[in-house]
Design a protein around this motif. Structure first.
Motif, mmCIF file in Angstrom:
data_model
loop_
_atom_site.group_PDB
_atom_site.id
_atom_site.type_symbol
_atom_site.label_atom_id
_atom_site.label_comp_id
_atom_site.label_asym_id
_atom_site.label_seq_id
_atom_site.Cartn_x
_atom_site.Cartn_y
_atom_site.Cartn_z
ATOM 1 N N VAL A 56 33.619 35.879 37.068
ATOM 2 C CA VAL A 56 32.514 36.738 36.466
ATOM 3 C C VAL A 56 32.543 36.871 35.108
ATOM 4 O O VAL A 56 31.546 37.537 34.437
ATOM 5 C CB VAL A 56 32.592 38.296 37.084
ATOM 6 N N ASN A 57 33.248 36.141 34.348
ATOM 7 C CA ASN A 57 33.269 36.248 32.601
ATOM 8 C C ASN A 57 32.899 35.028 32.211
ATOM 9 O O ASN A 57 32.974 34.840 31.026
ATOM 10 C CB ASN A 57 34.604 36.884 32.217
ATOM 11 N N ASP A 117 46.075 31.645 29.576
ATOM 12 C CA ASP A 117 44.831 30.811 29.761
ATOM 13 C C ASP A 117 44.463 31.346 31.284
ATOM 14 O O ASP A 117 43.258 31.413 31.262
ATOM 15 C CB ASP A 117 45.107 29.440 29.624
ATOM 16 N N PHE A 118 45.202 31.522 32.105
ATOM 17 C CA PHE A 118 44.935 31.675 33.596
ATOM 18 C C PHE A 118 44.345 33.074 33.609
ATOM 19 O O PHE A 118 43.182 33.443 34.211
ATOM 20 C CB PHE A 118 45.923 31.509 34.320
ATOM 21 N N LEU A 119 44.741 34.107 32.835
ATOM 22 C CA LEU A 119 44.296 35.408 32.689
ATOM 23 C C LEU A 119 43.154 35.667 32.114
ATOM 24 O O LEU A 119 42.556 36.787 32.383
ATOM 25 C CB LEU A 119 45.490 36.359 32.182
ATOM 26 N N LYS A 120 42.649 34.661 31.447
ATOM 27 C CA LYS A 120 41.464 34.861 30.738
ATOM 28 C C LYS A 120 40.225 34.663 31.883
ATOM 29 O O LYS A 120 39.025 35.028 31.459
ATOM 30 C CB LYS A 120 41.327 33.772 29.542
ATOM 31 N N VAL A 121 40.524 33.834 32.945
ATOM 32 C CA VAL A 121 39.549 33.443 34.050
ATOM 33 C C VAL A 121 39.540 34.678 34.925
ATOM 34 O O VAL A 121 40.575 34.989 35.562
ATOM 35 C CB VAL A 121 39.837 32.389 34.725
ATOM 36 N N ASP A 122 38.344 35.423 34.916
ATOM 37 C CA ASP A 122 38.409 36.663 35.540
ATOM 38 C C ASP A 122 37.606 36.555 36.798
ATOM 39 O O ASP A 122 36.365 36.211 36.992
ATOM 40 C CB ASP A 122 37.550 37.897 34.828
ATOM 41 N N ILE A 123 38.460 36.280 38.003
ATOM 42 C CA ILE A 123 37.751 35.865 39.483
ATOM 43 C C ILE A 123 37.818 37.048 40.532
ATOM 44 O O ILE A 123 38.978 37.687 40.285
ATOM 45 C CB ILE A 123 38.655 34.582 40.035
ATOM 46 N N ARG A 124 36.773 37.557 40.758
ATOM 47 C CA ARG A 124 36.732 38.899 41.503
ATOM 48 C C ARG A 124 35.882 38.509 42.985
ATOM 49 O O ARG A 124 35.256 37.467 42.848
ATOM 50 C CB ARG A 124 35.632 40.001 40.824
ATOM 51 N N LYS A 144 41.052 38.836 54.840
ATOM 52 C CA LYS A 144 40.748 40.124 55.525
ATOM 53 C C LYS A 144 40.070 40.845 54.317
ATOM 54 O O LYS A 144 40.139 40.731 53.258
ATOM 55 C CB LYS A 144 42.041 40.856 55.833
ATOM 56 N N PRO A 145 39.032 41.896 54.638
ATOM 57 C CA PRO A 145 38.036 42.451 53.668
ATOM 58 C C PRO A 145 39.214 43.098 52.566
ATOM 59 O O PRO A 145 39.966 43.649 52.756
ATOM 60 C CB PRO A 145 37.432 43.338 54.316
ATOM 61 N N VAL A 146 38.575 43.119 51.269
ATOM 62 C CA VAL A 146 39.229 43.811 50.002
ATOM 63 C C VAL A 146 37.886 44.615 49.491
ATOM 64 O O VAL A 146 37.154 44.208 49.585
ATOM 65 C CB VAL A 146 39.898 42.836 49.250
ATOM 66 N N PRO A 147 38.220 45.296 48.731
ATOM 67 C CA PRO A 147 37.405 45.950 47.875
ATOM 68 C C PRO A 147 36.443 45.242 46.951
ATOM 69 O O PRO A 147 37.136 44.485 46.199
ATOM 70 C CB PRO A 147 38.078 47.224 46.957
ATOM 71 N N ASP A 148 35.175 45.249 47.001
ATOM 72 C CA ASP A 148 34.359 44.528 45.974
ATOM 73 C C ASP A 148 34.760 45.043 44.682
ATOM 74 O O ASP A 148 35.230 46.059 44.308
ATOM 75 C CB ASP A 148 33.116 45.125 46.236
ATOM 76 N N GLY A 149 35.026 43.910 44.045
ATOM 77 C CA GLY A 149 35.668 43.935 42.412
ATOM 78 C C GLY A 149 37.168 43.750 42.257
ATOM 79 O O GLY A 149 37.452 43.782 41.108
ATOM 80 N N ALA A 150 37.582 43.635 43.511
ATOM 81 C CA ALA A 150 39.121 43.256 43.582
ATOM 82 C C ALA A 150 39.255 42.180 42.512
ATOM 83 O O ALA A 150 38.315 41.139 42.549
ATOM 84 C CB ALA A 150 39.738 43.325 44.727
ATOM 85 N N ARG A 151 40.417 41.848 41.775
ATOM 86 C CA ARG A 151 40.562 40.767 40.768
ATOM 87 C C ARG A 151 41.518 39.917 41.388
ATOM 88 O O ARG A 151 42.797 40.456 41.970
ATOM 89 C CB ARG A 151 40.961 40.936 39.372
ATOM 90 N N LEU A 152 41.225 38.657 41.383
ATOM 91 C CA LEU A 152 42.603 37.575 41.832
ATOM 92 C C LEU A 152 43.497 37.589 40.745
ATOM 93 O O LEU A 152 43.414 37.624 39.616
ATOM 94 C CB LEU A 152 41.856 36.242 41.792
ATOM 95 N N PHE A 153 44.777 37.551 41.068
ATOM 96 C CA PHE A 153 46.016 37.674 40.425
ATOM 97 C C PHE A 153 47.112 36.830 40.999
ATOM 98 O O PHE A 153 46.989 36.138 41.808
ATOM 99 C CB PHE A 153 46.372 38.765 40.014
#
Length: 123
Positions: free
Chosen positions: A81-82, A19-26, A114-123
């Protein structure tokens, strides 16, 4: 189910890892912010760049208590984002920015330290 934003609220009901993996946080970078005077509650309209995989998306955010409109461009934010787009008055919000309530109940944005690439996904 009603989730409380209070720091002393109990945790939500347990969920499975799938269920956690279904939530796409970027992570995305705010490109533009403007006042949204037609909103029921004070809010901004944001344009956020989530990198080449997702692209640019719009969001309405009730963050006016802690952030000035000129402070937002260039800031990285985390967003779901989903979720399906949501109509907020005359504005179509395409992503849900995530944050935490401060001691007064106003939103503080969630972002990497610290900055990360745009589009990086939370895991």
């Amino acid at each position: 189910m009603h989730l409380s934003h209070a720091p002393d609220a109990p945790s939500a009901d347990p969920i499975g890892f799938d269920d956690f993996l279904k939530v796409d946080i970027r992570i995305g970078t705010i490109l533009n912010a403007e006042l949204y005077p037609e909103a029921r509650n004070p809010a901004y309209k944001l344009l956020i760049d989530f990198g080449p995989g997702i692209g640019r998306r719009k969001s309405s955010a009730q963050i006016t208590e802690n952030y000035g409109v000129d402070d937002l461009p260039g800031r990285q934010v985390a967003a779901v984002v989903n979720f399906p787009p949501r109509q907020i008055g005359k504005f179509l919000s395409e992503v849900l920015i995530v944050g935490f309530a401060d001691g007064n109940g106003a939103v503080r944005l969630f972002a990497p330290d610290k900055p990360v690439p745009d589009g990086a996904r939370l895991f």
